[in-house]
Design an enzyme around this catalytic site. Structure first.
Site, short mmCIF file in Angstrom:
data_model
loop_
_atom_site.label_atom_id
_atom_site.label_comp_id
_atom_site.label_asym_id
_atom_site.label_seq_id
_atom_site.Cartn_x
_atom_site.Cartn_y
_atom_site.Cartn_z
N ASP A 8 0.83 -1.20 0.00
CA ASP A 8 0.00 0.00 0.00
C ASP A 8 0.87 1.25 0.00
O ASP A 8 2.02 1.23 0.44
CB ASP A 8 -0.92 -0.04 1.24
CG ASP A 8 -2.04 0.96 1.13
OD1 ASP A 8 -2.47 1.28 0.00
OD2 ASP A 8 -2.50 1.43 2.19
N HIS A 25 2.30 3.32 -9.04
CA HIS A 25 2.11 1.89 -9.28
C HIS A 25 3.28 1.31 -10.10
O HIS A 25 3.71 0.19 -9.87
CB HIS A 25 0.78 1.63 -10.01
CG HIS A 25 -0.42 2.02 -9.20
ND1 HIS A 25 -0.55 1.71 -7.87
CD2 HIS A 25 -1.55 2.71 -9.52
CE1 HIS A 25 -1.71 2.18 -7.41
NE2 HIS A 25 -2.33 2.80 -8.40
N LEU A 119 10.83 -20.54 -4.24
CA LEU A 119 9.85 -19.61 -3.68
C LEU A 119 8.51 -19.82 -4.36
O LEU A 119 8.45 -19.92 -5.59
CB LEU A 119 10.31 -18.16 -3.91
CG LEU A 119 9.33 -17.05 -3.50
CD1 LEU A 119 9.24 -16.94 -1.97
CD2 LEU A 119 9.76 -15.70 -4.07
C1 IPE Z 1 -5.45 -2.74 -0.06
O1 IPE Z 1 -5.15 -1.39 -0.18
C2 IPE Z 1 -5.37 -3.38 -1.41
C3 IPE Z 1 -4.02 -3.49 -2.00
C4 IPE Z 1 -2.92 -3.05 -1.48
C5 IPE Z 1 -3.99 -4.12 -3.28
P1 IPE Z 1 -6.28 -0.29 -0.34
O2 IPE Z 1 -5.59 1.00 -0.47
O3 IPE Z 1 -7.22 -0.67 -1.43
O4 IPE Z 1 -7.06 -0.41 1.05
P2 IPE Z 1 -7.84 0.68 1.89
O5 IPE Z 1 -8.86 1.30 0.97
O6 IPE Z 1 -6.83 1.68 2.33
O7 IPE Z 1 -8.42 -0.08 3.04
C1 IPE Z 2 -1.69 0.13 -3.30
O1 IPE Z 2 -1.46 1.48 -3.35
C2 IPE Z 2 -1.86 -0.47 -4.67
C3 IPE Z 2 -3.24 -0.84 -5.00
C4 IPE Z 2 -4.27 -0.77 -4.19
C5 IPE Z 2 -3.47 -1.35 -6.34
P1 IPE Z 2 -2.65 2.51 -3.36
O2 IPE Z 2 -3.06 2.76 -4.76
O3 IPE Z 2 -3.76 2.09 -2.46
O4 IPE Z 2 -1.94 3.81 -2.79
P2 IPE Z 2 -2.52 4.78 -1.69
O5 IPE Z 2 -2.91 3.97 -0.51
O6 IPE Z 2 -3.68 5.49 -2.30
O7 IPE Z 2 -1.37 5.71 -1.39
MG MG Z 3 -4.15 2.35 -0.47
#
Ligand code: IPE
Ligand code: IPE
Ligand code: MG
Length: 225
Positions: A8, A25, A119
Site C-alpha cells: 500500500d 504503481h 519460492l
Molecule cells: C489494499 O489497499 C489493497 C491493495 C494493497 C492491493 P487499499 O488502499 O485498497 O485499502 P484501503 O482502501 O486503504 O483499506
Molecule cells: C496500493 O497502493 C496499490 C493498489 C491498491 C493497487 P494505493 O493505490 O492504495 O496507494 P494509496 O494507498 O492510495 O497511497
Molecule cells: Mg491504499
C-alpha cells in the site's frame, strides 16, 4: 515461512512528488521485483502479495485500466526471470472479471513456472478474503479446519490448502487488513511500516523478518521458561 504483503501507499507516494498515481504503481512494480529476488535469502518459502482487491474495482476506470496493463507487463516481463530464479508463480482471486489477455498471461506464467521450488509467489488479483470464505463455505466437505483450509485453497483456484500466514507486512502507514487473508492470518504476526510500497526494499523486508524472529508465538498456549 509464509509472508503476506499488503503493498500500500503507491498513490500517496506519487502524489507527494506531484506525479500521477500510476507512476506510483509503476515504481511499485519495481519494488516487487526487488522483494521477490530477496525473499528466498531471508528464509521466505511462500510469499503472497496483495496487488488488487475486489474493492479496487471501485477506483476510477483510468487507474483500474492502468493497473491491468501493469499486471500484464509484469507477468510478461517476469515469467522468464521467475523460471531462472526457481520461483513458482500462482495467482489467487476471482478469475471471471479480469481481461482475457491478462488471464492468458496468468495461465502462461503459472504453467511456465510450475517447476519452481525456491519460492512460491502468490499474487492476489481481484481478491477478497470474505468472498473466498463464502465460496469455501459452499465447497467445504468435512468439518475440520484442515478440510476448510483445503476448500479455501480450492475456492481461490488452488489445489492445495490455503497456507497460514506467519508474518503480515503492510506498507503505507495504515493499520488494517482491508479484506486480505482473513482466515490465513488467524495467528499471523502483524507488522506495519510507514514506508510507502515504492520505498520498500530488501533491507526493510529484512527488518520485518528480524522483528518477526524476535516474537514469541504462543498460539493460545503458555510458554514456560
Ligand atoms: C489494499 O489497499 C489493497 C491493495 C494493497 C492491493 P487499499 O488502499 O485498497 O485499502 P484501503 O482502501 O486503504 O483499506
Ligand atoms: C496500493 O497502493 C496499490 C493498489 C491498491 C493497487 P494505493 O493505490 O492504495 O496507494 P494509496 O494507498 O492510495 O497511497
Ligand atoms: Mg491504499
Amino acid at each position: 515461512m509464509h509472508v503476506a504483503l499488503i503493498m500500500d501507499g503507491n498513490g500517496r507516494w506519487a502524489a507527494a512528488r506531484g506525479w500521477p498515481r500510476l507512476a506510483g504503481h509503476r515504481e511499485g512494480a519495481k519494488a516487487v521485483r526487488r522483494i521477490v529476488e530477496a525473499a528466498p535469502g531471508l528464509g521466505i518459502a511462500t510469499m503472497t502479495l496483495y496487488a488488487f482487491s475486489s474493492d479496487n474495482w471501485g477506483r476510477p476506470p483510468r487507474e483500474v485500466a492502468g493497473l491491468m496493463r501493469l499486471f500484464r507487463a509484469y507477468l510478461a516481463g517476469e515469467a522468464q526471470r521467475c523460471v531462472e530464479n526457481g520461483v513458482r508463480l500462482r495467482v489467487i482471486g476471482r478469475r471471471d472479471r479480469l481481461p482475457e489477455v491478462l488471464l492468458r498471461q496468468m495461465r502462461a506464467a503459472e504453467e511456465a513456472t510450475a517447476g519452481g521450488t525456491r519460492l512460491t509467489l502468490r499474487i492476489a488479483l481481484d481478491y477478497s478474503a470474505r468472498d473466498a470464505l463464502m465460496r469455501a463455505a459452499a465447497l467445504a466437505e468435512g468439518d475440520s479446519r484442515e478440510d476448510f483450509a483445503l476448500a479455501l485453497g480450492r475456492a481461490m483456484g488452488e489445489d492445495e490448502p490455503a497456507p497460514d500466514v506467519d508474518l503480515l507486512v503492510r506498507t503505507g502507514g495504515e493499520q488494517r487488513l482491508s479484506d486480505f487473508l482473513l482466515w490465513e492470518c488467524a495467528y499471523a504476526e502483524l507488522y506495519f511500516t510507514p514506508l510507502a510500497w515504492p520505498e520498500f526494499d530488501p533491507t526493510a523486508l529484512g527488518r520485518a523478518v528480524e522483528w518477526f524472529q524476535g516474537r514469541e508465538r504462543r498460539f493460545g498456549r503458555l510458554m514456560s521458561a
